[in-house]
Enzyme design. Structure first.
Site, PDB file in Angstrom:
ATOM      1  N   HIS A 196       0.845  -1.203   0.000  1.00 48.37           N
ATOM      2  CA  HIS A 196       0.000   0.000   0.000  1.00 48.37           C
ATOM      3  C   HIS A 196       0.879   1.251   0.000  1.00 48.37           C
ATOM      4  O   HIS A 196       0.620   2.210  -0.729  1.00 48.37           O
ATOM      5  CB  HIS A 196      -0.860   0.070   1.271  1.00 48.37           C
ATOM      6  CG  HIS A 196      -1.908  -0.997   1.390  1.00 48.37           C
ATOM      7  ND1 HIS A 196      -1.916  -1.918   2.404  1.00 48.37           N
ATOM      8  CD2 HIS A 196      -2.997  -1.270   0.630  1.00 48.37           C
ATOM      9  CE1 HIS A 196      -2.951  -2.703   2.279  1.00 48.37           C
ATOM     10  NE2 HIS A 196      -3.634  -2.350   1.204  1.00 48.37           N
ATOM     11  N   SER A 239      -3.026  -7.775   3.312  1.00 48.94           N
ATOM     12  CA  SER A 239      -3.439  -7.531   4.698  1.00 48.94           C
ATOM     13  C   SER A 239      -3.787  -8.853   5.375  1.00 48.94           C
ATOM     14  O   SER A 239      -3.658  -8.987   6.594  1.00 48.94           O
ATOM     15  CB  SER A 239      -4.638  -6.591   4.722  1.00 48.94           C
ATOM     16  OG  SER A 239      -4.302  -5.405   4.032  1.00 48.94           O
TER      17      SER A 239
END
Ligand code: PAF
Length: 282
Positions: A37, A188
């Site tokens: 990210h 994640s």
């Protein structure tokens, strides 16, 4: 760092700091931010005057309630990471109510068949949920450019299709997969793996690298059979799908055509945690 929990306040703020010539870069995320990210955000910061990051675990794209309930939510940590990266980042962390106005349901999309392959087959309704949230976020943020990781390659192609079909002004930028030191694709969901599972999950990328080598000489069906066997011999993993597909249409490659670009796509369960990965083959 400026943090907004509601769309009206965010829009008012963006209006106050932009002119008609301003560039806004946008990185939509579901939080639990990792290096992958941060690389997207870094790219946006280098290419735009303003960068908006959203953190929203979108309920309508989860077909599995357990996956939604267990999805990591680490807003405080995420804010620290974003502030350390650049305090000028604008964070939008809306509530479900702010996004869905009391009706958390998906719009129904036609992505010209892209939605029926791979993730679409195994996660019914997933891409309607993704299309709904991404379109809504684009309406709120009105970005010039939006950044998506290639790990979710099918999602990337679907977002591009949605932008083209709806004549949206945003430019979609696909960015390379970020990998951990053992080459596991960053996600994640990796947070939910035990240290041993995380270590062993290197097997997924190692398999894809061998697929790429085999693709120069073997047919897609021979390679698929080889992959199925590799996973049968490795009880830590349950292979959900392995597909070699055309990069454009995402339809399965039965016979190679030298004018087309292909990718291998894989989805694997490790202790019920779902991991996906992809590799370009030519
Ligand atoms: O890739 C993701 O994290 C999500 O699918 C996205 C694009 C933020 C939409 O919820």
């Amino acid at each position: 760092m400026n943090i907004f929990y509601g769309k009206v306040a965010l829009r008012d703020y963006l209006k106050s700091i932009t002119t008609s010539n301003s560039n806004i870069g946008f990185v939509p995320t579901m939080g639990a931010l990792h290096q992958g990210h941060l690389a997207l955000i870094q790219k946006s910061l280098s290419e735009n005057e303003h960068t908006v990051v959203s953190i929203f675990v979108n309920p309508t794209q989860f077909n599995n309630p357990e996956d939604l309930a267990k999805y990591p939510r680490t807003l405080e940590e995420d804010v620290k990471k974003l502030t350390a990266l650049d305090p000028k980042i604008i964070l939008y962390a809306p509530t479900v109510e702010d996004i869905y106005d009391g009706k958390p349901v998906s719009q129904s999309f036609n992505f010209d068949g892209l939605e029926n392959q791979m993730e679409g087959k195994f996660r019914p309704g997933h891409f309607d949920g993704v299309g709904t949230i991404v379109k809504r976020l684009f309406e709120i943020v009105a970005p010039t450019k939006a950044y998506f990781g290639e790990k979710d390659f099918q999602q990337l192609q679907i977002v591009k299709k949605m932008v083209a079909k709806n004549n949206l002004k945003v430019k979609i930028i696909g960015c390379p997969i970020f990998r951990e030191t053992n080459h596991l694709a960053m996600s994640s969901r990796n947070e939910r793996l035990s240290p041993l599972e995380r270590d062993k999950a290197a097997f997924i990328y190692e398999t894809l690298v061998q697929v790429k080598q085999k693709f120069t000489s073997d047919s897609p069906s021979v390679i698929s059979e080889w992959v199925q066997n590799e996973f049968k011999n490795n009880p830590l993993f349950t292979l959900e799908y392995f597909v070699i597909a055309d990069e454009e249409t995402l339809s399965e490659c039965k016979q190679k055509n030298k004018n087309k670009k292909y990718r291998a796509f894989i989805a694997v369960l490790v202790n019920n945690i779902r991991l996906i990965d992809t590799i370009s083959l030519n």
